[in-house]
Design a protein around this motif. Structure first.
Motif, PDB file in Angstrom:
ATOM      1  N   THR A   1      52.873 -32.117  64.508  1.00  0.00           N
ATOM      2  CA  THR A   1      52.995 -31.000  63.573  1.00  0.00           C
ATOM      3  C   THR A   1      54.401 -30.416  63.582  1.00  0.00           C
ATOM      4  O   THR A   1      54.922 -30.003  62.543  1.00  0.00           O
ATOM      5  CB  THR A   1      51.980 -29.889  63.905  1.00  0.00           C
ATOM      6  OG1 THR A   1      52.262 -29.333  65.192  1.00  0.00           O
ATOM      7  CG2 THR A   1      50.561 -30.434  63.889  1.00  0.00           C
ATOM      8  N   ARG A   2      55.045 -30.399  64.724  1.00  0.00           N
ATOM      9  CA  ARG A   2      56.363 -29.771  64.838  1.00  0.00           C
ATOM     10  C   ARG A   2      57.467 -30.602  64.183  1.00  0.00           C
ATOM     11  O   ARG A   2      58.413 -30.052  63.618  1.00  0.00           O
ATOM     12  CB  ARG A   2      56.692 -29.509  66.311  1.00  0.00           C
ATOM     13  CG  ARG A   2      55.868 -28.379  66.909  1.00  0.00           C
ATOM     14  CD  ARG A   2      56.143 -28.189  68.395  1.00  0.00           C
ATOM     15  NE  ARG A   2      57.504 -27.745  68.662  1.00  0.00           N
ATOM     16  CZ  ARG A   2      57.937 -26.485  68.510  1.00  0.00           C
ATOM     17  NH1 ARG A   2      57.125 -25.564  68.062  1.00  0.00           N
ATOM     18  NH2 ARG A   2      59.193 -26.164  68.809  1.00  0.00           N
TER      19      ARG A   2
ATOM     20  N   ASN B   1      50.542 -31.920  69.092  1.00  0.00           N
ATOM     21  CA  ASN B   1      51.448 -30.783  68.958  1.00  0.00           C
ATOM     22  C   ASN B   1      52.780 -31.180  68.330  1.00  0.00           C
ATOM     23  O   ASN B   1      53.246 -30.559  67.372  1.00  0.00           O
ATOM     24  CB  ASN B   1      51.682 -30.155  70.336  1.00  0.00           C
ATOM     25  CG  ASN B   1      52.512 -28.880  70.270  1.00  0.00           C
ATOM     26  OD1 ASN B   1      52.250 -28.002  69.459  1.00  0.00           O
ATOM     27  ND2 ASN B   1      53.516 -28.794  71.123  1.00  0.00           N
ATOM     28  N   TYR B   2      53.387 -32.234  68.838  1.00  0.00           N
ATOM     29  CA  TYR B   2      54.709 -32.598  68.344  1.00  0.00           C
ATOM     30  C   TYR B   2      54.658 -33.312  66.998  1.00  0.00           C
ATOM     31  O   TYR B   2      55.666 -33.358  66.283  1.00  0.00           O
ATOM     32  CB  TYR B   2      55.465 -33.394  69.410  1.00  0.00           C
ATOM     33  CG  TYR B   2      55.856 -32.492  70.550  1.00  0.00           C
ATOM     34  CD1 TYR B   2      56.808 -31.491  70.354  1.00  0.00           C
ATOM     35  CD2 TYR B   2      55.231 -32.574  71.785  1.00  0.00           C
ATOM     36  CE1 TYR B   2      57.136 -30.609  71.375  1.00  0.00           C
ATOM     37  CE2 TYR B   2      55.556 -31.696  72.816  1.00  0.00           C
ATOM     38  CZ  TYR B   2      56.506 -30.723  72.593  1.00  0.00           C
ATOM     39  OH  TYR B   2      56.819 -29.824  73.594  1.00  0.00           O
TER      40      TYR B   2
ATOM     41  N   LEU C   1      53.919 -25.988  75.266  1.00  0.00           N
ATOM     42  CA  LEU C   1      52.620 -25.867  75.900  1.00  0.00           C
ATOM     43  C   LEU C   1      52.806 -25.302  77.300  1.00  0.00           C
ATOM     44  O   LEU C   1      53.702 -25.711  78.032  1.00  0.00           O
ATOM     45  CB  LEU C   1      51.941 -27.245  75.983  1.00  0.00           C
ATOM     46  CG  LEU C   1      51.659 -27.916  74.645  1.00  0.00           C
ATOM     47  CD1 LEU C   1      51.118 -29.318  74.886  1.00  0.00           C
ATOM     48  CD2 LEU C   1      50.681 -27.106  73.831  1.00  0.00           C
TER      49      LEU C   1
ATOM     50  N   SER D   1      52.915 -23.022  68.608  1.00  0.00           N
ATOM     51  CA  SER D   1      54.135 -23.011  67.816  1.00  0.00           C
ATOM     52  C   SER D   1      55.363 -23.330  68.651  1.00  0.00           C
ATOM     53  O   SER D   1      56.379 -23.749  68.139  1.00  0.00           O
ATOM     54  CB  SER D   1      54.320 -21.637  67.152  1.00  0.00           C
ATOM     55  OG  SER D   1      54.374 -20.625  68.138  1.00  0.00           O
TER      56      SER D   1
ATOM     57  N   ASN E   1      44.152 -29.155  78.069  1.00  0.00           N
ATOM     58  CA  ASN E   1      45.108 -29.535  77.025  1.00  0.00           C
ATOM     59  C   ASN E   1      46.503 -29.856  77.551  1.00  0.00           C
ATOM     60  O   ASN E   1      47.427 -30.050  76.765  1.00  0.00           O
ATOM     61  CB  ASN E   1      45.219 -28.449  75.945  1.00  0.00           C
ATOM     62  CG  ASN E   1      43.902 -28.148  75.284  1.00  0.00           C
ATOM     63  OD1 ASN E   1      43.122 -29.050  75.018  1.00  0.00           O
ATOM     64  ND2 ASN E   1      43.631 -26.878  75.043  1.00  0.00           N
TER      65      ASN E   1
ATOM     66  N   LEU F   1      46.734 -25.846  69.188  1.00  0.00           N
ATOM     67  CA  LEU F   1      47.989 -26.088  68.500  1.00  0.00           C
ATOM     68  C   LEU F   1      48.897 -24.895  68.716  1.00  0.00           C
ATOM     69  O   LEU F   1      48.534 -23.768  68.402  1.00  0.00           O
ATOM     70  CB  LEU F   1      47.727 -26.276  67.005  1.00  0.00           C
ATOM     71  CG  LEU F   1      48.897 -26.673  66.113  1.00  0.00           C
ATOM     72  CD1 LEU F   1      49.441 -28.025  66.549  1.00  0.00           C
ATOM     73  CD2 LEU F   1      48.453 -26.729  64.677  1.00  0.00           C
TER      74      LEU F   1
END
Length: 313
Positions: free
Chosen positions: A116-117, A113-114, A9, A6, A104, A4
Motif C-alpha cells: 500500500t505504501r 503494508n509496503y 510497524l 501509515s 502482525n 494496516l
C-alpha cells in the motif's frame, strides 16, 4: 486480521543472526524481476531507485538487510521472517497466519503494508523508495525455507559444515550453497545467475510452470477461493478500511517454502558437508526454483501495482 499502518510497524524484540539468501541470492531475485517489469513499473523503479542503486532492483535488494542493524531500523528486523511453529523433524510442516503471525510482526503483514505504501502518492519519494526496497527484499525472504521456520531459530542454532568450514544450517542456505552453486555453474556473479534463471523461465524448464507461480490457491486453509497475484494486490488497494484480511499470496508462498523444510532442508546427517554431495545436489534445484519464482513474482506484484496487470509471458 493484518493491521494496516501509515508509518512503521511496532515490533517485538528480534533474535539476531537471521538473514535470508545473503547478498548474492537477494541480488539475483532483484535482477530476475528487473527483466520482467512492465513499462510503468520499470519507470517507477528507475525514477525511485535512481543512480544510487544503479536504477536496479538487483542492487537495491540488499538494503533491508543492511539497515535492520541500524538504530533507526531495528524495528524492521522481525519483518524478514515468519516463525512457523510446526514440526519439520516429524514431517509436519505448516504456516498458520493466526498462530505464527498473530501480532502482525512478520513478513506476511509487512508485504501487505509496503504494498500500500509504495503506491501512496501522499507519501514522500523517500518513503515510497523505502517501501519499494522492502518489497524487493521481502519477496526474496519469503522464499527461503528457513525464513518461514521457527525450529532452532530457523536453523541458526544448528551447527553445520559447508565446504569444509564450520557454519550453521541457516547460513548454509543463505550463502554457502548459493555461493558454491553460483561459483561452479553461473560465473560467480548474481547477474549471470539471474540471466540463467530468466532463460529457464522464458524458454527452459520453468516455462510451463510460470502461470502456476502467479496463482495463490490455498488448499489447506483457504482465505479466498481461486486467488491470484492480481486479485491479491487489487483487493488490497481498493480496501479503505484500517485493517485488512490476510493476503493470500504471501501466505501461500510462505507455506510453499516451508514445505521444503520437511522434504529437503532438515534431511541431513550430523557431520555431513551441506555444500557437497547428495545434500547439495538436492538443495540446489530448490534454491534455483525459489529464487527464480521470487523474482518473477516480484515483477508481477509491481506490474499489477503500476501497470494494472502482471504483464508476464
Amino acid at each position: 486480521m493484518i493491521k494496516l499502518v501509515s508509518g512503521v510497524l511496532v515490533l517485538a524484540a528480534f533474535v539476531g543472526g537471521v538473514a535470508a539468501w545473503g547478498n548474492l541470492g537477494h541480488q539475483t531475485v532483484g535482477y530476475v524481476a528487473q527483466q520482467f517489469l512492465a513499462p510503468k513499473a520499470a519507470a517507477f523503479v528507475n525514477s525511485s531507485l535512481g543512480s544510487t542503486y544503479s536504477y536496479s532492483l538487483g542492487v537495491a535488494a540488499t538494503w533491508a538487510d543492511t539497515v535492520k542493524y541500524e538504530t533507526g531500523y531495528t524495528w524492521s528486523a522481525p519483518l524478514h521472517f515468519v516463525d512457523a511453529n510446526d514440526s519439520p523433524l516429524t514431517g509436519s510442516c505448516s504456516v498458520q497466519e493466526t498462530r505464527d503471525c498473530g501480532d502482525n510482526d512478520c513478513i506476511l503483514a509487512a508485504i501487505a503494508n509496503y504494498t500500500t505504501r509504495v503506491v501512496n502518492t501522499g507519501l514522500s519519494a523517500t518513503q515510497r523508495q523505502e517501501a519499494l526496497k522492502f518489497l524487493d527484499h521481502f519477496h526474496g525472504d519469503i522464499s527461503q525455507p528457513l525464513h518461514v521456520e521457527a525450529y532452532e531459530v530457523g536453523g541458526n542454532d544448528i551447527n553445520a559444515i559447508c565446504g569444509g568450514s564450520s557454519t550453521n544450517l541457516h547460513a548454509a542456505w543463505d550463502t554457502g550453497i548459493v555461493t558454491t552453486n553460483v561459483n561452479a555453474n553461473h560465473g560467480g556473479a548474481a547477474t549471470t545467475y539471474a540471466n540463467d534463471l530468466v532463460a529457464r523461465i522464458k524458454t527452459g524448464i520453468y516455462e510451463s510452470q510460470t502461470s502456476s507461480w502467479l496463482a495463490c490457491d490455498n488448499t489447506t486453509e483457504p482465505v479466498y477461493n481461486k486467488r491470484s497475484v492480481e486479485d491479491d494486490v487489487n483487493g488490497l488497494l481498493v480496501s479503505k478500511a484500517t485493517t485488512i484480511t490476510p493476503l493470500e499470496c504471501p501466505l501461500v508462498w510462505a507455506r510453499e517454502a516451508n514445505a521444503f523444510d520437511c522434504t529437503v532442508v532438515f534431511n541431513y546427517t550430523t557431520g555431513q558437508d551441506l555444500c557437497a554431495g547428495s545434500y547439495y545436489n538436492a538443495a540446489v534445484p530448490v534454491i534455483d526454483l525459489q529464487l527464480a519464482r521470487s523474482g518473477y513474482r516480484l515483477a508481477a506484484w509491481l506490474n499489477v501495482l503500476f501497470d494494472g496487470s502482471p504483464n508476464l509471458p
